[in-house]
Design an enzyme around this catalytic site. Structure first.
Site, short mmCIF file in Angstrom:
data_model
loop_
_atom_site.label_atom_id
_atom_site.label_comp_id
_atom_site.label_asym_id
_atom_site.label_seq_id
_atom_site.Cartn_x
_atom_site.Cartn_y
_atom_site.Cartn_z
CG ASN A 112 -1.40 15.52 -0.93
OD1 ASN A 112 -1.90 15.94 0.10
ND2 ASN A 112 -1.12 14.25 -1.12
CD GLU A 113 -5.53 18.49 1.43
OE1 GLU A 113 -4.64 19.05 0.74
OE2 GLU A 113 -5.53 18.52 2.67
CG LEU A 140 -7.00 14.75 7.59
CD1 LEU A 140 -8.41 15.17 7.25
CD2 LEU A 140 -6.63 15.15 9.01
N GLY A 197 -2.91 16.99 5.80
CA GLY A 197 -3.08 17.30 7.21
C GLY A 197 -1.76 17.43 7.95
C1 LIG Z 1 -13.43 13.51 1.98
C2 LIG Z 1 -13.94 14.89 2.15
C3 LIG Z 1 -12.85 15.89 2.00
C4 LIG Z 1 -12.46 16.53 3.27
C5 LIG Z 1 -11.11 17.14 3.16
C6 LIG Z 1 -10.09 16.31 3.78
C7 LIG Z 1 -8.74 16.95 3.78
C8 LIG Z 1 -7.75 15.87 3.77
C9 LIG Z 1 -6.60 15.95 4.33
C10 LIG Z 1 -5.66 14.80 4.35
O1 LIG Z 1 -4.73 14.86 5.09
S1 LIG Z 1 -5.94 13.40 3.35
C11 LIG Z 1 -4.48 12.41 3.52
C12 LIG Z 1 -3.46 12.83 2.52
N1 LIG Z 1 -2.24 12.10 2.71
C13 LIG Z 1 -1.48 11.67 1.72
O2 LIG Z 1 -1.76 11.86 0.56
C14 LIG Z 1 -0.24 10.91 2.10
C15 LIG Z 1 -0.31 9.48 1.70
N2 LIG Z 1 0.90 8.78 2.10
C16 LIG Z 1 2.07 8.88 1.46
O3 LIG Z 1 2.23 9.58 0.48
C17 LIG Z 1 3.22 8.08 2.01
O4 LIG Z 1 2.70 7.12 2.87
C18 LIG Z 1 4.27 8.95 2.78
C19 LIG Z 1 3.63 9.82 3.83
C20 LIG Z 1 5.06 9.79 1.78
C21 LIG Z 1 5.27 7.98 3.50
O5 LIG Z 1 5.84 7.09 2.57
P1 LIG Z 1 6.51 5.74 3.08
O6 LIG Z 1 7.06 5.07 1.87
O7 LIG Z 1 7.43 6.01 4.21
O8 LIG Z 1 5.32 4.89 3.72
P2 LIG Z 1 4.19 4.04 2.93
O9 LIG Z 1 4.75 2.68 2.63
O10 LIG Z 1 3.63 4.81 1.81
O11 LIG Z 1 3.05 3.92 4.03
C22 LIG Z 1 3.18 3.08 5.14
C23 LIG Z 1 1.80 2.58 5.55
O12 LIG Z 1 1.01 3.70 5.95
C24 LIG Z 1 -0.21 3.75 5.19
N3 LIG Z 1 -0.59 5.17 5.00
C25 LIG Z 1 0.15 6.12 4.44
N4 LIG Z 1 -0.51 7.30 4.48
C26 LIG Z 1 -1.69 7.07 5.11
C27 LIG Z 1 -2.80 7.90 5.45
N5 LIG Z 1 -2.83 9.21 5.20
N6 LIG Z 1 -3.84 7.33 6.07
C28 LIG Z 1 -3.83 6.00 6.36
N7 LIG Z 1 -2.81 5.16 6.06
C29 LIG Z 1 -1.74 5.70 5.43
C30 LIG Z 1 0.14 3.07 3.88
O13 LIG Z 1 -1.00 2.61 3.25
C31 LIG Z 1 1.05 1.95 4.36
O14 LIG Z 1 0.18 0.95 4.91
P3 LIG Z 1 0.58 -0.60 4.86
O15 LIG Z 1 0.82 -0.93 3.42
O16 LIG Z 1 1.82 -0.72 5.71
O17 LIG Z 1 -0.60 -1.30 5.43
#
Ligand SMILES: CCCCCCC/C=C/C(=O)SCCNC(=O)CCNC(=O)[C@H](O)C(C)(C)COP(=O)(O)OP(=O)(O)OC[C@H]1O[C@@H](n2cnc3c(N)ncnc32)[C@H](O)[C@@H]1OP(=O)(O)O
Length: 277
Positions: free
Chosen positions: A153-154, A86, A131
């Site tokens: 990993n939430e 997400l 997600g």
């Molecule tokens: C709140 C109430 C609770 C309700 C339940 C909600 C259930 C939640 C479900 C979810 O899905 S929460 C999201 C969980 N996601 C993560 O933990 C992943 C986070 N990201 C990463 O670990 C890494 O980005 C990656 C996927 C392993 C990729 O690594 P890579 O080195 O290729 O890229 P990065 O340099 O880390 O990222 C590039 C760029 O993208 C931004 N970004 C990464 N993930 C997200 C995200 N999930 N949402 C928004 N933006 C994200 C990151 O900040 C970088 O941004 P910039 O620095 O380029 O601006």
């Protein structure tokens, strides 16, 4: 092969078939001979699931169902990531209306993907946290490239995977493994995921990944489609009904949680950490 590019900003059915210079969040490719669809998530850099991407996915799934798609491969255009889950920015300081709209679209998209009558396979060509893992788990078969990470990993973020995320994992890896993985918010390497059955196969590279995905669909498409889909939906109906009958309660759970100061603090820290990487 011909390519249909679905443009998020386009509203009418006829315009969906146009090529467009604006961002295409979902690239849809349909093989003219077999009808097999490849749905490629295309929101650089990491396919974070915001409202617009979820809506584009939902629209694509509706179209595939209406057009009696025989089988679909879900994959990503990113080199590193299948989907980063997400979009954290959708949950960070949203308005109530925005948060409700976002969560409702996530529900819509998941319900459509989890209940497709046609076979689905996730060709996981990159990291697949939270997600992203949910999307992969919602397909019938998962094939992953080596040396990437997948899992819910939430917990590690200080948030809780909703019940239906948890149910999807339990349905695949069983009660005990799911409980351990969810409590810890554990991410698995591709190899570990294969060992516990979270993914079904590993591929050597993208080409092998797509070949294996096609092989899976070929096998499924050889089965009588109606019987196949009735059995599939039968297995999934309890998980689906729980959410379908409890959508409003699930939205309330999300809204109650997302506005907690502690949750907002965790999200802020996590977003900062990702940006500093
Ligand atoms: C709140 C109430 C609770 C309700 C339940 C909600 C259930 C939640 C479900 C979810 O899905 S929460 C999201 C969980 N996601 C993560 O933990 C992943 C986070 N990201 C990463 O670990 C890494 O980005 C990656 C996927 C392993 C990729 O690594 P890579 O080195 O290729 O890229 P990065 O340099 O880390 O990222 C590039 C760029 O993208 C931004 N970004 C990464 N993930 C997200 C995200 N999930 N949402 C928004 N933006 C994200 C990151 O900040 C970088 O941004 P910039 O620095 O380029 O601006």
């Amino acid at each position: 092969m011909f390519v249909l590019r679905q443009c998020l900003t386009l509203g009418t059915k006829s315009s969906i078939r146009n090529f467009s210079a604006t961002t295409n969040l979902v690239n849809l490719t349909i093989n003219e001979d077999t009808g097999v669809a490849i749905m490629e998530l295309n929101k650089p850099p990491v396919n974070s699931l915001n409202y617009e991407l979820l809506e584009a996915m939902h629209r694509t799934l509706v179209k595939l169902e209406n057009e009696k798609c025989p089988g679909m491969i879900l994959t990503s255009s990113s080199r590193s990531t299948f989907s980063a889950g997400l979009d954290l920015l959708e949950m960070y300081k949203p308005t109530v209306d925005k948060a409700r709209r976002f969560w409702s679209m996530l529900q819509n998209t998941w319900i459509k993907l989890y209940s497709t009558p046609y076979p689905t396979v996730a060709a996981i060509n990159g990291h697949s946290p939270a997600g992203g893992c949910l999307l992969a788990m919602s397909c019938e078969h998962r094939i992953m490239v080596p040396d990437k990470m997948i899992g819910l990993n939430e917990t590690q973020l200080g948030i809780v995977a909703p019940q239906w995320f948890q149910d999807c994992m339990r349905n695949i890896i069983g009660e005990r493994q799911a409980e351990k993985a969810l409590i810890a918010g554990r991410m698995f390497t591709s190899e570990e995921a294969l060992k516990i059955g979270l993914v079904d196969e590993l591929a050597t590279d993208k080409e092998d990944l797509m070949q294996k995905a096609h092989d899976f669909l070929d096998e499924q498409m050889g089965l009588p489609p109606l019987a196949r889909s009735v059995v599939k939906v039968g297995f999934r109906k309890d998980t689906l009904s729980k959410l379908i009958n409890g959508r409003e309660a699930d939205i309330k759970m999300f809204l109650d949680n997302v506005f907690q100061p502690k949750v907002q603090e965790s999200l802020e820290n996590y977003i900062q950490m990702l940006k500093k990487k």
